[in-house]
Motif scaffolding. Sequence first.
Motif, PDB file in Angstrom:
ATOM      1  N   VAL A 195     -61.098 -14.069   9.779  1.00 61.39           N
ATOM      2  CA  VAL A 195     -59.860 -13.799   8.976  1.00 61.39           C
ATOM      3  C   VAL A 195     -58.883 -14.962   8.985  1.00 61.39           C
ATOM      4  N   GLN A 196     -58.586 -15.450  10.130  1.00 58.92           N
ATOM      5  CA  GLN A 196     -57.949 -16.562  10.208  1.00 58.92           C
ATOM      6  C   GLN A 196     -58.180 -17.855   9.447  1.00 58.92           C
ATOM      7  N   LYS A 197     -59.412 -17.872   9.347  1.00 55.22           N
ATOM      8  CA  LYS A 197     -60.151 -19.262   8.505  1.00 55.22           C
ATOM      9  C   LYS A 197     -59.777 -18.835   7.016  1.00 55.22           C
ATOM     10  N   TYR A 198     -59.916 -17.542   6.689  1.00 53.60           N
ATOM     11  CA  TYR A 198     -60.117 -17.191   5.238  1.00 53.60           C
ATOM     12  C   TYR A 198     -58.387 -17.355   4.872  1.00 53.60           C
ATOM     13  N   LEU A 199     -57.317 -16.990   5.484  1.00 57.40           N
ATOM     14  CA  LEU A 199     -56.129 -16.950   5.387  1.00 57.40           C
ATOM     15  C   LEU A 199     -55.620 -18.223   5.176  1.00 57.40           C
ATOM     16  N   GLY A 200     -56.135 -19.138   6.129  1.00 56.51           N
ATOM     17  CA  GLY A 200     -55.724 -20.695   6.344  1.00 56.51           C
ATOM     18  C   GLY A 200     -54.415 -20.783   7.129  1.00 56.51           C
ATOM     19  N   HIS A 201     -54.613 -19.923   8.208  1.00 52.87           N
ATOM     20  CA  HIS A 201     -53.787 -19.901   9.355  1.00 52.87           C
ATOM     21  C   HIS A 201     -54.249 -20.982  10.322  1.00 52.87           C
ATOM     22  N   GLU A 202     -53.059 -21.517  11.089  1.00 52.32           N
ATOM     23  CA  GLU A 202     -53.421 -22.908  11.834  1.00 52.32           C
ATOM     24  C   GLU A 202     -53.723 -22.094  13.339  1.00 52.32           C
ATOM     25  N   THR A 203     -53.199 -21.073  13.712  1.00 48.19           N
ATOM     26  CA  THR A 203     -53.269 -20.173  15.044  1.00 48.19           C
ATOM     27  C   THR A 203     -53.650 -18.906  14.972  1.00 48.19           C
ATOM     28  N   PRO A 204     -54.259 -18.263  15.891  1.00 48.69           N
ATOM     29  CA  PRO A 204     -54.746 -16.922  15.995  1.00 48.69           C
ATOM     30  C   PRO A 204     -53.314 -15.983  16.083  1.00 48.69           C
ATOM     31  N   VAL A 205     -52.096 -16.590  16.346  1.00 50.10           N
ATOM     32  CA  VAL A 205     -51.006 -15.726  16.624  1.00 50.10           C
ATOM     33  C   VAL A 205     -50.655 -15.470  15.052  1.00 50.10           C
ATOM     34  N   MET A 206     -50.748 -16.388  14.344  1.00 49.53           N
ATOM     35  CA  MET A 206     -50.230 -15.934  12.855  1.00 49.53           C
ATOM     36  C   MET A 206     -51.305 -14.889  12.247  1.00 49.53           C
ATOM     37  N   THR A 207     -52.330 -15.004  12.484  1.00 47.80           N
ATOM     38  CA  THR A 207     -53.455 -13.905  11.909  1.00 47.80           C
ATOM     39  C   THR A 207     -53.186 -12.583  12.640  1.00 47.80           C
ATOM     40  N   SER A 208     -52.816 -12.673  13.712  1.00 52.09           N
ATOM     41  CA  SER A 208     -52.706 -11.268  14.513  1.00 52.09           C
ATOM     42  C   SER A 208     -51.838 -10.394  14.134  1.00 52.09           C
ATOM     43  N   THR A 209     -50.764 -10.939  13.104  1.00 56.70           N
ATOM     44  CA  THR A 209     -49.667 -10.161  12.441  1.00 56.70           C
ATOM     45  C   THR A 209     -50.146  -9.310  11.358  1.00 56.70           C
ATOM     46  N   TYR A 210     -51.579  -9.640  11.015  1.00 54.79           N
ATOM     47  CA  TYR A 210     -52.117  -8.913   9.966  1.00 54.79           C
ATOM     48  C   TYR A 210     -53.117  -8.123  10.366  1.00 54.79           C
ATOM     49  N   ALA A 211     -53.527  -7.983  11.446  1.00 51.31           N
ATOM     50  CA  ALA A 211     -54.651  -7.440  12.088  1.00 51.31           C
ATOM     51  C   ALA A 211     -54.295  -5.713  12.389  1.00 51.31           C
ATOM     52  N   HIS A 212     -53.805  -4.954  11.370  1.00 51.83           N
ATOM     53  CA  HIS A 212     -53.254  -3.805  11.503  1.00 51.83           C
ATOM     54  C   HIS A 212     -54.590  -2.758  11.265  1.00 51.83           C
ATOM     55  N   ILE A 213     -55.247  -2.195  12.158  1.00 53.68           N
ATOM     56  CA  ILE A 213     -56.367  -1.152  11.762  1.00 53.68           C
ATOM     57  C   ILE A 213     -55.826   0.201  11.875  1.00 53.68           C
ATOM     58  N   LEU A 214     -56.302   0.932  10.769  1.00 53.97           N
ATOM     59  CA  LEU A 214     -55.891   2.267  10.772  1.00 53.97           C
ATOM     60  C   LEU A 214     -56.580   3.174  11.929  1.00 53.97           C
ATOM     61  N   ASP A 215     -58.005   2.850  11.942  1.00 56.89           N
ATOM     62  CA  ASP A 215     -58.958   3.954  12.539  1.00 56.89           C
ATOM     63  C   ASP A 215     -58.737   3.614  14.387  1.00 56.89           C
ATOM     64  N   GLU A 216     -58.468   4.367  15.011  1.00 56.90           N
ATOM     65  CA  GLU A 216     -58.298   4.353  16.460  1.00 56.90           C
ATOM     66  C   GLU A 216     -59.775   3.581  16.925  1.00 56.90           C
ATOM     67  N   THR A 217     -60.852   4.106  16.506  1.00 57.69           N
ATOM     68  CA  THR A 217     -62.034   3.526  17.072  1.00 57.69           C
ATOM     69  C   THR A 217     -62.232   2.085  16.780  1.00 57.69           C
ATOM     70  N   LEU A 218     -61.976   1.822  15.402  1.00 53.58           N
ATOM     71  CA  LEU A 218     -62.036   0.227  15.278  1.00 53.58           C
ATOM     72  C   LEU A 218     -61.138  -0.443  15.879  1.00 53.58           C
ATOM     73  N   LYS A 219     -60.031   0.089  16.386  1.00 50.90           N
ATOM     74  CA  LYS A 219     -59.130  -0.667  16.961  1.00 50.90           C
ATOM     75  C   LYS A 219     -59.450  -1.225  18.396  1.00 50.90           C
ATOM     76  N   LYS A 220     -60.145  -0.143  18.791  1.00 47.68           N
ATOM     77  CA  LYS A 220     -60.704  -0.109  20.297  1.00 47.68           C
ATOM     78  C   LYS A 220     -61.861  -1.486  20.244  1.00 47.68           C
ATOM     79  N   GLU A 221     -62.875  -1.110  19.121  1.00 49.46           N
ATOM     80  CA  GLU A 221     -64.014  -2.042  18.992  1.00 49.46           C
ATOM     81  C   GLU A 221     -63.554  -3.427  18.788  1.00 49.46           C
ATOM     82  N   PHE A 222     -62.591  -3.699  18.030  1.00 51.46           N
ATOM     83  CA  PHE A 222     -61.876  -4.899  17.516  1.00 51.46           C
ATOM     84  C   PHE A 222     -61.352  -5.643  18.866  1.00 51.46           C
ATOM     85  N   LYS A 223     -60.724  -4.786  19.757  1.00 46.51           N
ATOM     86  CA  LYS A 223     -60.294  -5.510  21.104  1.00 46.51           C
ATOM     87  C   LYS A 223     -61.308  -6.073  21.671  1.00 46.51           C
ATOM     88  N   LYS A 224     -62.511  -5.229  21.893  1.00 46.07           N
ATOM     89  CA  LYS A 224     -63.628  -5.514  22.607  1.00 46.07           C
ATOM     90  C   LYS A 224     -64.246  -6.814  22.083  1.00 46.07           C
TER      91      LYS A 224
END
Length: 736
Positions: free
Chosen positions: A583-612
């Motif tokens: 996602v970072q690469k697709y949006l053209g962000h320089e650092t993961p910090v910038m992308t992390s502001t967009y990483a909002h996931i609605l499903d709680e299971t997906l949130k946990k899986e994403f963290k893993k």
Amino acid sequence: RSTTKSINVKQQAIEAIDRIINGNPIVISKKGKLIFKNIAKEARVSPTELHRDFRDVMLYVSSLKDSKNESITIHASLVRKRCMEAIERFKTGETRNVNKNAKVTVASVAKEADVSDSYLYAYFPDILNKINELQGEYARYGNKEKHDKLLKALTILLSKNEVITVKKVCREAGFSETFDMMVRKSYPDAHNQILIEIEKQKTSRHTQDRLILLEALERLKNGNPKNTPPIPNGGYISVRKLMNESGIGEGVIKKNHPDIYQECLKKITIKTEDVWLVKSDFDAVSKGDTETHKLNFSNIHFDWLISSAKAFIKAVFSTRSKSTLKTNIDAITFFSRALYSINPECEAHEVTRSEMQKVFFEWSKSELKSSTIKRRLASLRQYFEWCEDTNFIKFGATKLIRDTDYPSLPKSIPKFIPENVMSQLNQHIDKLNPDVTRFFLVLQEVGMRISECCSLMFNCISPDENGDYFLKYYQFKMKKDHIVPISAELVSVIREQQKAMITEFGQAPVLLFTTPKFQENGIPYPRAGKAWSKGTLIKNLNALAVENNINDASGKVIRFGFHQFRHTVATRMINNGVPQHIVQKYLGHETPVMTSTYAHILDETLKKEFKKFNSTMIDINGKKFNDQDIINDLTMGTDANNIDAQWLKKNIAMQTLPNGLCSLPVVQGGCPHANACLTCSNFRTDHTFLPQHKEQLQRTEVIIETCKKNGWVRQLEMNENIKESLVKIIAPLESN
């Protein structure tokens, strides 16, 4: 009434009739009928003027259609003599060929003289003049009492300073409004008197309007308008501003005072002593930038602050964008206002840390957002540090702004567009202007910033060697070109837009989304040929939402914002299991910090899986990799066939392996090493695939035993290598 003018009107009408009959009119269509309205238009005179000065125009037209009068053979002198005698008989009331009470017209005089009226129109202007004079003497037709009432009503309206019209005179005289047609036909002298007063009022009104416009123009130039806010330094007097200041409509200014109208269209800036108008180069304009930037120092207090601010901007001008320079000036301006309210006589050496804290307190009272204060402090700090480094100006202390002065910003969740709202939008999106529709289709798939979409170049798509397409655009924020894979559907949309632009302008414009020449109602677009106005685009979209009742979950009509589309694209990718580094690469962000502001996931299971998933990745030797390591391994570039673009294409399409992913970009087809992932250095996996690895290890151990029993040396060696890789992979994954 001017006799010369009357003859000129008649001559113009006769020539116009001749052109219409011969099929070569200048003003009207060649198929235009020979009717009164068309004759007036072709003669370039008003219908009222034509009726007043050439009352018999339609009788003249009738005479031309009469075949028996087509050939005139009587000698000119004899015709003139007959006409003069006929006019004398009209004066004495002893006419022979027409009734004694007949109206004095060209047709009646011609009949009395036994000649063709068309002959008089064509060759005897002196006779027409005599008839015109006679009409003036004997013009009072109709009822004398009604005639007197009309003149009395006219006098009353003039005494009241009323605007004169024929209908208004009829109402004042006690007649119906439709009586105005009777006035024109049966009371010509009264009608002419009314027209004379109308002309006087018109001339007087134009003179008065001009005086008002010139006074309003002068007030706007001097900065002391009465009815509108003063024009800011570096601004210009527009037609609308002049219209609001003078109270005179734009149509009146354009029609009756074209010189003043043209003066406003020149957009000449005023009060530019402390305003710099910076022209952009063509490259900047082609990428969506504005043609002229305004750097305004006129609102800064204190001469020492103005001079140092100008020197600072000159010093950093070549290394900063125009918008950043403007932000710097705004910060210095707001600083000067706060400082002026604290100490109007403040000198540079009196600006101490204590004074700065007072400034911060003034800003806090204005209820500014923390983000605004932080941005203002950052820009102001750049100015202070430049002054300290160059010794251009000496303040009362060093380090006027410290890190502890910056307010902490709350972390807000990105505002994405819910899927049910996106579904509603796409049901009605075709109701927008086709250009606007295509604009938002691009925006909602690619998720670029609004400035990037507005500045898309006409030739922005290119295929790779495999026939897939990429979109190339310029990221103003990052100051670099960026390239992303796009769907075949979006390629069709862009090609549609390209065809529409070529049809509109006759050739390919610089920008893909160029404002067309005309609106749907036929009114010209002020920005025709330039990039679309962001305000126009979002206004159209929100109007669509209101008209079609596009609601959110609470039933409230949604109000769209441009950046929501970028949030939505990022959120969709995260929810679909796309790793954050992709996602970072697709949006053209320089650092993961910038992308992390967009990483909002609605499903709680997906949130946990994403963290893993977002933790540690392992290769076949047990070496750990994080997201940034993978990104740093990629070769940067902007070509559709380079490694970066191909890797992004592969991963964004979710072409993953059953037990991990391959970090090797696909440049020429698929991987040539079938089933060799566990012995390949490009293989990456994490603990989400741990069950598959354990199951494969068990199967591999069974295969090894079988190989040993049967003496299969080659198969034994290969599977032992696989077992070794699996052990190295499983051990660190189990420890996480």
